[in-house]
Motif scaffolding. Structure first.
Motif, PDB file in Angstrom:
ATOM      1  N   LEU A 116       0.878  -1.161   0.000  1.00  0.00           N
ATOM      2  CA  LEU A 116       0.000   0.000   0.000  1.00  0.00           C
ATOM      3  C   LEU A 116       0.921   1.218   0.000  1.00  0.00           C
ATOM      4  CD1 LEU A 116      -2.990   1.027   0.342  1.00  0.00           C
ATOM      5  CD2 LEU A 116      -2.515   1.125   2.787  1.00  0.00           C
ATOM      6  N   VAL A 117       0.864   1.982  -1.074  1.00  0.00           N
ATOM      7  CA  VAL A 117       1.788   3.102  -1.225  1.00  0.00           C
ATOM      8  C   VAL A 117       1.047   4.424  -1.166  1.00  0.00           C
ATOM      9  CG1 VAL A 117       3.515   4.173  -2.729  1.00  0.00           C
ATOM     10  CG2 VAL A 117       3.289   1.679  -2.669  1.00  0.00           C
ATOM     11  N   ILE A 118       1.530   5.305  -0.309  1.00  0.00           N
ATOM     12  CA  ILE A 118       0.955   6.640  -0.230  1.00  0.00           C
ATOM     13  C   ILE A 118       2.005   7.605  -0.754  1.00  0.00           C
ATOM     14  CG2 ILE A 118       0.065   8.411   1.347  1.00  0.00           C
ATOM     15  CD1 ILE A 118      -0.430   5.593   3.081  1.00  0.00           C
ATOM     16  N   GLN A 119       1.634   8.289  -1.820  1.00  0.00           N
ATOM     17  CA  GLN A 119       2.621   9.101  -2.517  1.00  0.00           C
ATOM     18  C   GLN A 119       2.284  10.579  -2.459  1.00  0.00           C
ATOM     19  OE1 GLN A 119       2.906   7.544  -6.471  1.00  0.00           O
ATOM     20  NE2 GLN A 119       4.603   6.176  -5.938  1.00  0.00           N
ATOM     21  N   ASN A 120       3.142  11.334  -1.800  1.00  0.00           N
ATOM     22  CA  ASN A 120       3.034  12.793  -1.799  1.00  0.00           C
ATOM     23  C   ASN A 120       1.593  13.273  -1.607  1.00  0.00           C
ATOM     24  OD1 ASN A 120       3.975  15.405  -1.961  1.00  0.00           O
ATOM     25  ND2 ASN A 120       3.672  15.511  -4.189  1.00  0.00           N
ATOM     26  N   LEU A 121       0.968  12.746  -0.574  1.00  0.00           N
ATOM     27  CA  LEU A 121      -0.461  12.991  -0.377  1.00  0.00           C
ATOM     28  C   LEU A 121      -0.712  14.341   0.294  1.00  0.00           C
ATOM     29  CD1 LEU A 121      -3.123  11.405  -0.892  1.00  0.00           C
ATOM     30  CD2 LEU A 121      -2.971  10.633   1.478  1.00  0.00           C
ATOM     31  N   HIS A 122      -1.500  15.154  -0.394  1.00  0.00           N
ATOM     32  CA  HIS A 122      -1.975  16.417   0.172  1.00  0.00           C
ATOM     33  C   HIS A 122      -3.482  16.311   0.287  1.00  0.00           C
ATOM     34  CE1 HIS A 122       1.644  19.065  -0.217  1.00  0.00           C
ATOM     35  NE2 HIS A 122       1.992  18.107  -1.060  1.00  0.00           N
ATOM     36  N   ALA A 123      -4.012  16.654   1.444  1.00  0.00           N
ATOM     37  CA  ALA A 123      -5.467  16.556   1.585  1.00  0.00           C
ATOM     38  C   ALA A 123      -5.943  17.584   2.592  1.00  0.00           C
ATOM     39  CB  ALA A 123      -5.860  15.157   2.034  1.00  0.00           C
ATOM     40  N   ARG A 124      -7.213  17.965   2.424  1.00  0.00           N
ATOM     41  CA  ARG A 124      -7.767  18.945   3.350  1.00  0.00           C
ATOM     42  C   ARG A 124      -9.211  18.589   3.668  1.00  0.00           C
ATOM     43  NH1 ARG A 124      -7.977  23.531  -1.340  1.00  0.00           N
ATOM     44  NH2 ARG A 124      -9.806  22.715  -2.425  1.00  0.00           N
ATOM     45  N   VAL A 125      -9.693  19.218   4.695  1.00  0.00           N
ATOM     46  CA  VAL A 125     -11.115  19.133   4.996  1.00  0.00           C
ATOM     47  C   VAL A 125     -11.810  19.810   3.817  1.00  0.00           C
ATOM     48  CG1 VAL A 125     -12.924  19.913   6.560  1.00  0.00           C
ATOM     49  CG2 VAL A 125     -10.667  19.306   7.465  1.00  0.00           C
ATOM     50  N   VAL A 134      -2.843   7.085  -3.719  1.00  0.00           N
ATOM     51  CA  VAL A 134      -2.791   5.945  -2.810  1.00  0.00           C
ATOM     52  C   VAL A 134      -2.931   4.696  -3.672  1.00  0.00           C
ATOM     53  CG1 VAL A 134      -3.852   4.762  -0.861  1.00  0.00           C
ATOM     54  CG2 VAL A 134      -3.807   7.262  -0.905  1.00  0.00           C
ATOM     55  N   LEU A 135      -1.876   3.908  -3.718  1.00  0.00           N
ATOM     56  CA  LEU A 135      -1.871   2.730  -4.585  1.00  0.00           C
ATOM     57  C   LEU A 135      -1.984   1.459  -3.751  1.00  0.00           C
ATOM     58  CD1 LEU A 135       1.176   3.840  -6.774  1.00  0.00           C
ATOM     59  CD2 LEU A 135      -1.251   4.076  -7.364  1.00  0.00           C
ATOM     60  N   LEU A 136      -3.000   0.678  -4.056  1.00  0.00           N
ATOM     61  CA  LEU A 136      -3.155  -0.609  -3.380  1.00  0.00           C
ATOM     62  C   LEU A 136      -2.732  -1.683  -4.367  1.00  0.00           C
ATOM     63  CD1 LEU A 136      -6.079  -1.587  -1.053  1.00  0.00           C
ATOM     64  CD2 LEU A 136      -5.163  -3.247  -2.665  1.00  0.00           C
ATOM     65  N   GLY A 167      -0.598  -1.486  -6.520  1.00  0.00           N
ATOM     66  CA  GLY A 167      -0.386  -0.872  -7.826  1.00  0.00           C
ATOM     67  C   GLY A 167      -1.574  -0.114  -8.396  1.00  0.00           C
ATOM     68  N   THR A 168      -2.783  -0.285  -7.804  1.00  0.00           N
ATOM     69  CA  THR A 168      -3.961   0.411  -8.325  1.00  0.00           C
ATOM     70  C   THR A 168      -4.277   1.637  -7.478  1.00  0.00           C
ATOM     71  OG1 THR A 168      -4.841  -1.767  -8.845  1.00  0.00           O
ATOM     72  CG2 THR A 168      -6.373   0.093  -9.037  1.00  0.00           C
ATOM     73  N   ASN A 169      -4.450   2.752  -8.159  1.00  0.00           N
ATOM     74  CA  ASN A 169      -4.831   3.956  -7.428  1.00  0.00           C
ATOM     75  C   ASN A 169      -6.270   3.808  -6.927  1.00  0.00           C
ATOM     76  OD1 ASN A 169      -5.096   6.500  -6.403  1.00  0.00           O
ATOM     77  ND2 ASN A 169      -5.247   7.523  -8.405  1.00  0.00           N
ATOM     78  N   ILE A 170      -6.445   3.813  -5.616  1.00  0.00           N
ATOM     79  CA  ILE A 170      -7.791   3.594  -5.066  1.00  0.00           C
ATOM     80  C   ILE A 170      -8.534   4.898  -4.804  1.00  0.00           C
ATOM     81  CG2 ILE A 170      -7.303   1.320  -4.069  1.00  0.00           C
ATOM     82  CD1 ILE A 170      -7.046   2.773  -1.312  1.00  0.00           C
ATOM     83  N   LEU A 171      -7.888   6.022  -5.011  1.00  0.00           N
ATOM     84  CA  LEU A 171      -8.558   7.292  -4.683  1.00  0.00           C
ATOM     85  C   LEU A 171      -9.866   7.528  -5.451  1.00  0.00           C
ATOM     86  CD1 LEU A 171      -5.577   9.739  -4.076  1.00  0.00           C
ATOM     87  CD2 LEU A 171      -7.015   8.567  -2.392  1.00  0.00           C
ATOM     88  N   PRO A 172      -9.977   7.061  -6.705  1.00  0.00           N
ATOM     89  CA  PRO A 172     -11.275   7.263  -7.371  1.00  0.00           C
ATOM     90  C   PRO A 172     -12.378   6.326  -6.857  1.00  0.00           C
ATOM     91  CG  PRO A 172      -9.491   6.860  -8.967  1.00  0.00           C
ATOM     92  CD  PRO A 172      -8.985   6.489  -7.615  1.00  0.00           C
TER      93      PRO A 172
END
Ligand SMILES: Nc1ncnc2c1ncn2[C@@H]1O[C@H](COP(=O)(O)OP(=O)(O)O)[C@@H](O)[C@H]1O
Ligand SMILES: [Mg+2]
Lengths: 470, 254
Positions: B3-12, B62-64, B66-71
């Motif tokens: 599970l790879v988290i890459q340069n994650l920026h997030a906000r409320v 966020v890659l699970l 190898g697949t980006n799960i964010l969508p």
């Protein structure tokens, strides 16, 4: 739920939204007049007293204003001139499914009725538009003196019992729609259970509307004689039409000394049905009446089952679930009229409003001053699914006298985003999560329904929730 | 497989930024721990990975495996193998634990496939026994009226029943007394295997005495600021989070 429950049979009834082409031998035409009443009385070949009863009722109906001063304005949209008041092919139900016309039989097979009859029912009446097409009861019950027939047969074949109670629990002029029903009623059940006879299995009626621009006006009268017990279940569906359909029943129950009546309704009307029903019971000394009511579907339902607690220690109960989806208004409630000492009543109502759906609870509890030892408990809980959903509660509790007690609780809650997220995180879709929340909310009441109906109920709730998200 | 988290920026949504360029890789078979002061963004990280609608990702992936799960919707992420043991598990009135877990299991089956009830209960009881959860628990509503400890045990039970490939445990130690902590930790350890990667979030080092991590990260201000072996947890315990903050300030000014 335990493992035993999981292995239960799943009553799979397809939804009621289908219909076969109409063909009617008897058609009173469109609109309502004294001629309509005569037509109905003629084809039914009724005794004069009933014809007269109908004509008087029509006059009452015509003279009464719509109850829009307190109820929904939507009632004004009912166009009485556009409705057909009597549609049938025959006035005699058959005793065998084989003799029911094919398309009508297929309708009830799709709804699962013959199968249920074989599995767990003591008797079934299946009404299609204005008349029952099938009516049958286990022979042993007939031998015990139990009567289970349609209203026409009841008034003709058993006038001595019928006349004594008919229109006595709910007088013609009770409200505009009870008057309408009294003028044009057709179908419904007449049940008499002799003293001491306790039915082990339920009797069931299924009300099916197949025709468009039509009004169904069944009339049910149940008399449980001293110490007897009966459970009656009714189901109802109609297909989706463009135009409005009217369903306006009158149901009168009489529980004589020590008798018990349970009346279970699972209504699943399509979204264009005006469902305006008057239901009331009289409970004599130590008798018990329970209304167990589930209202799903319809455009507008107005229904407030009541119990007049007439004899000492009589008990009355209303347990109801209402689900109002987009474009629907469930205006439901209960009436408990205490008229003797030591009478008790219990009302538990849960409503769910989805989308722009609206649910209203109206309760009336009346305990006059001279009575002693009376108790009422009322709980009404509303669940709102969306921010556009609406609920209103109008409890009217008049309790006088010091020896009586009432307890009233009401709550409004909302399915929270965190609750849905939690369930989704476990793999449930948003719709499944919603369904589970809603099922959880009504779970304690669903248990009051017979098993076969609670499975059906859960399925109906799931179906309603499916359309409610994204 | 990770599970790879890459340069994650997030906000409320429409509000403050909470994650500011977070990088992390959790390999299957390994246990990572994240420690950090209160309010540093630990729970937010876990909820963003799981897809909570309160937050929006402004950049990163966020890659699970190898697949980006964010969508994906939260439930699709869950069915893809992601599990989150919540810091504050939610109550679901009227829905029994047994039915809830069963529904979650059923949701993982193909359309038309039915869960075998006998097998299911067999497995459920076995897992409950190892977590010392009484049988009466199956009929109780999910988390309703549960003590803090019961809620946490329930989270671990659900994890055991759902067999995720990546599990995030958010403060699973909070609210537990030492005996309960040992039981829960044993439950988690029993699930350690080459088939699952775990991210254990905790404020205190105590939990890590029982669940020994392979790697320890420190999260401050929405970023991973330190990564080391299990000894880092002990260092933090003795020196406190201020030590990290001072350290950071120093290296920033240098
Ligand atoms: N939905 C939200 N709305 C507003 N602020 C939030 C929200 N979620 C988290 N925050 C803020 O983000 C910061 C990090 O919170 P959180 O992730 O819960 O911290 P931790 O779990 O590390 O204690 C806190 O300042 C918190 O108030
Ligand atoms: Mg937190």
């Amino acid at each position: 739920m335990s493992t035993e429950v999981i292995s239960q049979i799943d009553v799979d009834r397809t939804r009621g939204d289908f219909h076969y082409p109409e063909q009617h031998t008897f058609d009173a035409g469109t609109g309502l007049s004294h001629a309509t009443v005569d037509y109905i009385s003629d084809v039914k070949n009724e005794p004069a007293w009933i014809r007269e009863f109908r004509h008087k009722a029509l006059d009452v109906f015509l003279s009464k204003p719509m109850p829009t001063n307190w109820a929904s304005q939507d009632l004004e949209n009912i166009v009485f001139e556009n409705i057909r008041y009597y549609l049938a092919n025959s006035q005699r139900p058959t005793r065998s499914w084989d003799e029911v016309p094919d398309d009508v039989k297929r309708t009830f097979e799709r709804l699962g009725i013959p199968e249920q009859e074989r599995k767990f029912l003591a008797g079934v009446e299946a009404q299609f538009d204005s008349e029952a097409v099938y009516s049958n009861m286990k022979k042993a019950l007939g031998d015990e003196g139990v009567i289970f027939v349609g209203s026409t047969e009841g008034l003709k074949e058993h006038p001595e019992i019928f006349k004594k109670w008919f229109g006595k629990v709910i007088p013609t002029g009770d409200n505009k729609f009870s008057a309408l029903n009294s003028a044009v009623f057709s179908g419904g059940s007449f049940i008499y259970v002799p003293p001491g006879v306790k039915l082990k299995h339920p009797l069931q009626a299924y009300f099916r509307i197949n025709a468009e621009n039509f009004g169904q006006f069944e009339r049910t009268l149940i008399i449980a004689d001293e110490g007897s017990e009966v459970m009656y279940m009714e189901g109802c569906t109609a297909p989706k039409f463009e135009t409005a359909t009217l369903h306006s029943a009158v149901v009168e129950l009489v529980a004589l000394k020590g008798a018990k009546i349970q009346y279970v309704t699972v209504q699943n009307w399509s979204a264009n049905v005006f469902n305006l029903v008057t239901k009331r019971a009289i409970a004599h000394e130590e008798a018990e009446v329970r209304w167990i009511d589930c209202n799903i579907g319809s455009r507008l339902t107005m229904k407030y089952p009541g119990v007049v607690l007439k004899g000492r220690k009589a008990r009355g109960e209303v347990i109801s679930i209402a689900l109002a989806n987009n474009g629907q208004h469930q205006d439901t409630g209960a009436k408990m009229i205490h008229a003797a000492d030591e009478t008790t009543s219990n009302v538990i109502s849960k409503s769910i409003s989805i989308g722009k759906g609206r649910s209203t609870y109206r309760g009336q509890v009346h305990i006059p001053k001279h009575l002693k030892g009376c108790k009422n408990n009322t709980e009404c809980d509303a669940l709102l699914i969306n921010s556009t959903s609406r609920t209103d509660t109008y409890p009217a509790i008049t309790v006088r006298g010091s020896g009586n007690s009432v307890q009233h609780e009401a709550s409004v809650s909302q399915v929270s985003a965190d609750q849905i997220f939690y369930m989704q995180q476990r793999g449930l879709t948003e719709a499944q999560a919603m369904s589970l929340s809603v099922n959880g909310f009504v779970n304690d009441l669903v248990r009051e329904f017979p098993m076969e109906y609670s499975v059906e109920l859960k399925r109906l709730i799931d179906l309603e929730m499916e359309g409610s998200v994204g | 497989m990770s599970l790879v988290i890459q340069n994650l920026h997030a906000r409320v949504v429409g509000g403050q930024e909470i994650l500011r360029g977070l990088n992390l890789e959790i390999e299957k078979g390994r246990v990572h721990a994240i420690m950090g002061p209160n309010g540093s963004g630990k729970s937010t990280l876990s909820k963003i990975i799981a897809g909570h609608p309160d937050y929006e990702v402004t950049s990163g992936e966020v890659l699970l495996d190898g697949t980006n799960i964010l969508p994906l919707s939260p439930d699709a992420r869950a069915r893809a193998g992601l599990f989150l043991a919540f810091q504050y598990p939610v109550e679901i009135p009227g829905v029994s634990n047994a039915n809830f877990i069963r529904a979650a299991r059923q949701a993982r089956l193909a359309e038309g496939e039915e869960l075998d009830a006998v097998d299911y209960y067999g497995e459920l009881y076995k897992e409950m026994d190892s977590l010392e959860i009484p049988r009466s628990f199956t009929a109780r509503s999910v988390n309703e009226g549960f003590s803090g400890g019961e809620k946490k045990r329930n989270e671990v039970l659900q994890m055991a029943m759902l067999q995720p490939s990546y599990a995030i445990l958010d403060e699973t130690d909070s609210g537990l007394d030492i005996d309960a902590l040992k039981i829960v930790a044993a439950g988690v350890n029993a699930q350690r295997s080459s088939n699952v990667g775990m991210l254990v979030i905790t404020h205190y080092q105590r939990l890590l005495d029982y669940i020994t991590p392979d790697v320890v990260h420190v999260l401050v201000g929405g970023r991973i600021v330190r990564t080391a072996g299990p000894e880092l947890a002990h260092e933090l315990e003795s020196k406190g989070y201020d030590w990290i903050r001072e350290d950071l300030a120093e290296s920033a000014s240098a």
